[in-house]
Scaffold this motif. Sequence first.
Motif, mmCIF file in Angstrom:
data_model
loop_
_atom_site.group_PDB
_atom_site.id
_atom_site.type_symbol
_atom_site.label_atom_id
_atom_site.label_comp_id
_atom_site.label_asym_id
_atom_site.label_seq_id
_atom_site.Cartn_x
_atom_site.Cartn_y
_atom_site.Cartn_z
ATOM 1 N N ALA A 70 25.387 4.334 16.916
ATOM 2 C CA ALA A 70 25.059 5.146 18.088
ATOM 3 C C ALA A 70 26.257 5.981 18.532
ATOM 4 O O ALA A 70 26.097 7.130 18.961
ATOM 5 C CB ALA A 70 24.591 4.248 19.231
ATOM 6 N N THR A 71 27.458 5.425 18.417
ATOM 7 C CA THR A 71 28.658 6.180 18.769
ATOM 8 C C THR A 71 28.864 7.355 17.818
ATOM 9 O O THR A 71 29.210 8.464 18.255
ATOM 10 C CB THR A 71 29.884 5.262 18.736
ATOM 11 N N ILE A 72 28.640 7.114 16.529
ATOM 12 C CA ILE A 72 28.781 8.207 15.553
ATOM 13 C C ILE A 72 27.753 9.304 15.824
ATOM 14 O O ILE A 72 28.085 10.499 15.876
ATOM 15 C CB ILE A 72 28.641 7.651 14.128
ATOM 16 N N VAL A 73 26.487 8.904 16.013
ATOM 17 C CA VAL A 73 25.432 9.889 16.271
ATOM 18 C C VAL A 73 25.699 10.619 17.584
ATOM 19 O O VAL A 73 25.616 11.854 17.654
ATOM 20 C CB VAL A 73 24.055 9.191 16.300
ATOM 21 N N GLY A 74 26.023 9.856 18.632
ATOM 22 C CA GLY A 74 26.284 10.479 19.916
ATOM 23 C C GLY A 74 27.487 11.403 19.896
ATOM 24 O O GLY A 74 27.484 12.458 20.540
ATOM 25 N N GLY A 75 28.527 11.025 19.153
ATOM 26 C CA GLY A 75 29.693 11.898 19.054
ATOM 27 C C GLY A 75 29.368 13.218 18.365
ATOM 28 O O GLY A 75 29.774 14.294 18.823
ATOM 29 N N ILE A 76 28.607 13.152 17.264
ATOM 30 C CA ILE A 76 28.246 14.374 16.549
ATOM 31 C C ILE A 76 27.382 15.284 17.420
ATOM 32 O O ILE A 76 27.628 16.494 17.532
ATOM 33 C CB ILE A 76 27.519 14.024 15.232
ATOM 34 N N VAL A 77 26.365 14.695 18.058
ATOM 35 C CA VAL A 77 25.480 15.498 18.900
ATOM 36 C C VAL A 77 26.231 16.018 20.128
ATOM 37 O O VAL A 77 26.032 17.161 20.554
ATOM 38 C CB VAL A 77 24.249 14.674 19.311
ATOM 39 N N GLY A 78 27.104 15.193 20.703
ATOM 40 C CA GLY A 78 27.877 15.643 21.851
ATOM 41 C C GLY A 78 28.811 16.789 21.509
ATOM 42 O O GLY A 78 28.946 17.751 22.287
ATOM 43 N N PHE A 79 29.463 16.732 20.343
ATOM 44 C CA PHE A 79 30.307 17.844 19.911
ATOM 45 C C PHE A 79 29.479 19.104 19.694
ATOM 46 O O PHE A 79 29.920 20.220 19.997
ATOM 47 C CB PHE A 79 31.049 17.482 18.627
ATOM 48 N N ALA A 80 28.255 18.926 19.155
ATOM 49 C CA ALA A 80 27.387 20.089 18.943
ATOM 50 C C ALA A 80 27.011 20.735 20.272
ATOM 51 O O ALA A 80 26.954 21.965 20.388
ATOM 52 C CB ALA A 80 26.135 19.668 18.179
ATOM 53 N N ARG A 81 26.779 19.907 21.288
ATOM 54 C CA ARG A 81 26.376 20.447 22.588
ATOM 55 C C ARG A 81 27.510 21.161 23.310
ATOM 56 O O ARG A 81 27.267 21.990 24.180
ATOM 57 C CB ARG A 81 25.840 19.333 23.475
ATOM 58 N N THR A 82 28.756 20.836 22.964
ATOM 59 C CA THR A 82 29.898 21.485 23.616
ATOM 60 C C THR A 82 30.509 22.588 22.761
ATOM 61 O O THR A 82 31.507 23.182 23.166
ATOM 62 C CB THR A 82 30.984 20.446 23.931
ATOM 63 N N SER A 83 29.940 22.852 21.589
ATOM 64 C CA SER A 83 30.495 23.873 20.714
ATOM 65 C C SER A 83 30.096 25.261 21.221
ATOM 66 O O SER A 83 29.217 25.412 22.074
ATOM 67 C CB SER A 83 30.009 23.677 19.280
ATOM 68 N N SER A 84 30.731 26.256 20.653
ATOM 69 C CA SER A 84 30.416 27.641 21.017
ATOM 70 C C SER A 84 29.283 28.218 20.185
ATOM 71 O O SER A 84 28.837 29.340 20.435
ATOM 72 C CB SER A 84 31.666 28.511 20.845
ATOM 73 N N ASN A 85 28.790 27.449 19.207
ATOM 74 C CA ASN A 85 27.697 27.902 18.354
ATOM 75 C C ASN A 85 26.375 27.642 19.063
ATOM 76 O O ASN A 85 26.047 26.505 19.403
ATOM 77 C CB ASN A 85 27.741 27.149 17.009
ATOM 78 N N GLU A 86 25.593 28.692 19.286
ATOM 79 C CA GLU A 86 24.337 28.555 20.027
ATOM 80 C C GLU A 86 23.308 27.734 19.260
ATOM 81 O O GLU A 86 22.527 26.995 19.862
ATOM 82 C CB GLU A 86 23.772 29.944 20.353
ATOM 83 N N THR A 87 23.295 27.840 17.932
ATOM 84 C CA THR A 87 22.346 27.052 17.144
ATOM 85 C C THR A 87 22.650 25.560 17.263
ATOM 86 O O THR A 87 21.749 24.735 17.424
ATOM 87 C CB THR A 87 22.397 27.482 15.670
ATOM 88 N N ALA A 88 23.954 25.212 17.191
ATOM 89 C CA ALA A 88 24.338 23.808 17.338
ATOM 90 C C ALA A 88 23.987 23.295 18.730
ATOM 91 O O ALA A 88 23.508 22.159 18.888
ATOM 92 C CB ALA A 88 25.834 23.641 17.064
ATOM 93 N N GLN A 89 24.192 24.106 19.753
ATOM 94 C CA GLN A 89 23.826 23.704 21.107
ATOM 95 C C GLN A 89 22.324 23.461 21.231
ATOM 96 O O GLN A 89 21.893 22.482 21.845
ATOM 97 C CB GLN A 89 24.260 24.771 22.106
ATOM 98 N N LEU A 90 21.524 24.346 20.628
ATOM 99 C CA LEU A 90 20.073 24.201 20.692
ATOM 100 C C LEU A 90 19.615 22.924 19.975
ATOM 101 O O LEU A 90 18.774 22.184 20.491
ATOM 102 C CB LEU A 90 19.402 25.429 20.075
ATOM 103 N N LEU A 91 20.179 22.670 18.796
ATOM 104 C CA LEU A 91 19.803 21.464 18.058
ATOM 105 C C LEU A 91 20.202 20.204 18.826
ATOM 106 O O LEU A 91 19.440 19.230 18.889
ATOM 107 C CB LEU A 91 20.463 21.477 16.675
ATOM 108 N N GLY A 92 21.394 20.202 19.399
ATOM 109 C CA GLY A 92 21.835 19.049 20.169
ATOM 110 C C GLY A 92 20.978 18.818 21.396
ATOM 111 O O GLY A 92 20.597 17.676 21.695
#
Length: 378
Positions: free
Chosen positions: A84-106
Motif C-alpha cells: 500500500a505504501t508503494i502504490v500510494g507513493g506512486i499515485v501520490g507522486f503522480a498527483r503532485t507532478s506537473s504532468n496533467e495526464t499523470a494527475q488525471l490518472l492519479g
Amino acid sequence: MRNALLQLLFVGSLAVVVVAGILTAWQNLTAQGLSFGFDFLFRSTGWDLNFSLLPVTANDPYWWYFLCGILNTLFLGVSGLILATIVGGIVGFARTSSNETAQLLGRTYVDIFRNIPLILQVFFWYAIITHLPVPRNAYRAGDVFLTSRGLYVPIPNVGGALLAAIILALVAACVLPIWIGRTKYLRRPQGSRLDLQWAAAGAALLCALAILLLGRPADGPVLNYPVLQGLNLRGGLRISPEFTALVIAIAIYGGSYIAEIVRGGFKAVGKGQIEAAQSLGLRPWQTFSRIRFPLALRAMLPILANQYVWLMKATTMGIAVGFTDFFMIVALAINHSGRTLESIGILMAGFLAINLSLAAVFNRINRAIALKGNQLRG
C-alpha cells in the motif's frame, strides 16, 4: 487538593463500574453453569488450519493456535502495508507532478478505489483469483505459476527455522546501514560512516548466503522449484488465493488513502523553500531529495501512522474469505471451546499490543525527525 480529589473521584467511579461489570458477568456465568478461566489454552484444539507460518497440527493447544493467528495477521498486515505504501507513493507522486495526464490518472485511481468498500474489493479479487486456470493450464513465467489454487514461486531449499534466519539476515542488511548512519553511539561523524554501512550490509548478506548454502540438503539444489506432478503443483512456496486477494485489496484500497496523504504532505511544503533551493542552484533532484521530500515526510508521518493502524485492523476482513488470521482463529476457538469472554479478551489484547507497538514505533520516528523549534514540532 480539590483537583486531586476530583481526579481520585473520577478514577474511583470508573473502577467501581469496571468491578461491578466483572462481578455481574461472573454471577451470570455462574447462574448458567459456565466457568471462567484460561485453562482451555492448554487443551488440544482438534481442528486444523489451512494457512500457518508455523508448523501446526490438530493436537496442538489453543495458545499455539493463537500465536499462529497473530503471526498470520502480522504477516498479512506487513505485506499489505508495504504494498500500500508503494502504490500510494506512486499515485501520490503522480498527483503532485506537473504532468496533467499523470494527475488525471492519479485522481481517477483515488476517486474509484477509495469509494469502494474494502470488503467488496476483497470479494472481487478473490473471485478473480479463484477463477484462474487449474494447475495443468496455469499461467507461467519461468518457474512462477499462477493458478486458481494460488501463486507458486521458488523458495530457498532450507527448513522453516533457517528460512526465518535468512529473512532476518536480509532485513538486517537493510536496517543496519540506516541505523549506523544515524546512531549517536558511534564516535565517528555521521558523514564518514559509509564504509561501516557497506560492511554491515555485506556481513548480513554473507550470513544469509552461508545459511542458504550450509542449511540445504546434501547435494540438493539451492532453491526448491514448483513442478507439475499429476493434477497439482508440488514444491516451491504456495501463496494461497485468500492471502493474495487480501494483500491486493489492502494494497489498492490503502494505497488510495496513502496517495492523498502523500499529496497533502508535498502540498504542505512552502513554495518559498523550493524557490530558495532553486535560487541556490540546486538541481531538481537535489531540491526533491534535500528539501521537498524531508519536509513533506515530516508532515505526512503522523497521519500515515494513523492510516497504518487502521489498515492493520482491516486484516480482520480475512474471515470473509476464509483466511486464518487472528480474528478467524478466535472465532473458531469460541465455537469449539465455548469460552467467549476469554477468547474475545485475548483478541482485544492481541490487537492492542500490535497497534500500540506500531503507534509507538511511528511516534519514535516522528520525534527523531521532527524539526525542533518550528511549527512542525508535536
